[in-house]
Design an enzyme around this catalytic site. Sequence first.
Site, short mmCIF file in Angstrom:
data_model
loop_
_atom_site.label_atom_id
_atom_site.label_comp_id
_atom_site.label_asym_id
_atom_site.label_seq_id
_atom_site.Cartn_x
_atom_site.Cartn_y
_atom_site.Cartn_z
N PHE A 242 -11.18 80.07 33.38
CA PHE A 242 -12.57 79.67 33.43
C PHE A 242 -13.26 80.04 32.24
CE2 PHE A 242 -16.89 79.85 34.27
CZ PHE A 242 -17.31 79.17 35.46
N GLU A 277 -8.02 84.28 40.33
CA GLU A 277 -6.85 84.82 39.79
C GLU A 277 -7.34 86.25 38.78
OE1 GLU A 277 -3.09 84.37 36.99
OE2 GLU A 277 -4.10 82.63 37.83
#
Length: 435
Positions: A242, A277
Site C-alpha cells: 500500500f 500483511e
Amino acid sequence: MSDWTSDANEALSLSLVRSQIDKEALADDETYEDFHPNFTYPIYGEDEKIYGYKDLAIDLRFTSGSLKQYLSVTYSEKLGSTSTVDDVEGTLSGFIPPGYYTDEAAFLKTVEEDAVTFKPLGQPIYSYTRPSPHAASKGKGKSSANLDPQSEDVVEFEVYHTNWDTPGFREYHRRMQLFILLYIEGGSFINEEEDTWDFVVLFEKRKRRGASQEATYHFVGYSSLYPFYFFPERVRMRLSQFVIVTPYQRKGHGSELYKAIYQYILQNQNIAELTVEDPAEAFEDLRDKNDLEMSLSNQQFMEEGFQGQESHGGGRVGGIGRAKKSGRGGAGKGVLAGKGKLGPPVDKMWAEKWRQDLKIAGRQFQRLVEMLILLRLDPSDAAGMRAYRLQVKERLYRFNFEILAQLEKEERHEKLEETFQNVREDYLRILSLVR
C-alpha cells in the site's frame, strides 16, 4: 572518504512530470517534482550511501500518468575507475524496466503526448472529489461534500481494479512497483509468476480549464492484494502492499484508497474477509481510523451494540473529540454499560455474525469492539470497567499465551495489567483521530 560519499536518499530526486499546459494550470502551492524517497537501501545497500562522486544528483522522472521513466546521473567530480566506485546508473537500472529515456527532449515529448492519450487500465470501482487547489486558495469549496465533478473548481479521484489479465498492466506495474522499494520499509517486488494478484490503483483526474475540459490522469498510489483459499468456496483477501507517493501524502488519499478496497471486498461475494500483511504503524492507524468510522456510521450495528443509547450515524459517539476529549474513557455521565450486545462483556455470537458480515479479520474486529466499548464506557461504572478489563485481558492472554505461560502467576498478572494499560492508552490515542 566522506568527501566522496553521498546520501542516496538525498541524491535521488523523483518527479511526476505533467505537460507544460497542465503545469501552468497548477496552483502556487502545488508541486509534483523534485521529491525524495524514504528508503534506498534495497537499491544502494543498507547504509544508503553512494561512494565515488562529488555533488551527485540522480534525476529519475516519471510521466505523471503512464509512469514512463527518464534517468539522468550528474556529478561535479568522479574518482578514477576503481572497484570501490559505485555504478550509480547501472545499479538503479536493475530496478526499472529497460528502455527508459536518457534523452530529456525525447522524454518531454512523451510527457506531452501521454498527457492526453493515457487512460487508466482496468475497471473503475470508486471515486471521490476534492475542491481544486485553485478553489481552495480562493476560499471556495472548503467541504468535499456535494461537489459537482463537472465544475472547474473540483478535482476528481478515481480508483481502478485490475490484474495481470488486463492488457498492458503487467508493463505498467513494472514501472509502478519501484515506489514500493522507495516508500515501504521491508518492501520488495512481487512475483509476476503468481497469476492471482489483484491491484487497485488511484489516479487524480484533472480537467483542463477552458471549453474542452479535457481530462488528464495522474498517478497517486496503489495497493496489491493476494487471495488465499477460504473454506469452503471463497477466498480471504490479503492486502500486501500500500503506497501513496509523496506529493499526495497527508491529504486523506490513503484513507480513500483503503475505503475503495474495503468497498470492493464488501461487494464481492467470493471474498470472505480482508486481512493485512505485516502492517506498518502508520498504516495500522489509517486502518483503525477508517474501520472505526465505518463502524460508527453503521446504524444497525451501533443500535444493536448499544441498545437504548444515543448513536449517530457517521458522527462522534461519546465524548472523544476536539471539544470533549475525556482522556479517560468514553461517553461520560449518564451512559450505562451492558445494555447492548457490546456489553461489556461483548456477546460473542452476535459479534462473530457481524464480523463475518463486515468481512473484518478476527483480531482486528476484536480490537475495534474494544475501542468502541471504551468510547462509550462510563469511567464511574465500576462493574462495566471491570468487565471491559477482563474482556481485553482475555484476548491479550490468548494472543500472547506462549510467552505468558512461561511466567509465574504473579508476574503473569502484572504483565497482563501492564499490557492492558498500554493497549488502553493506545486505543484512546486512536479514538482521538476519529472526528
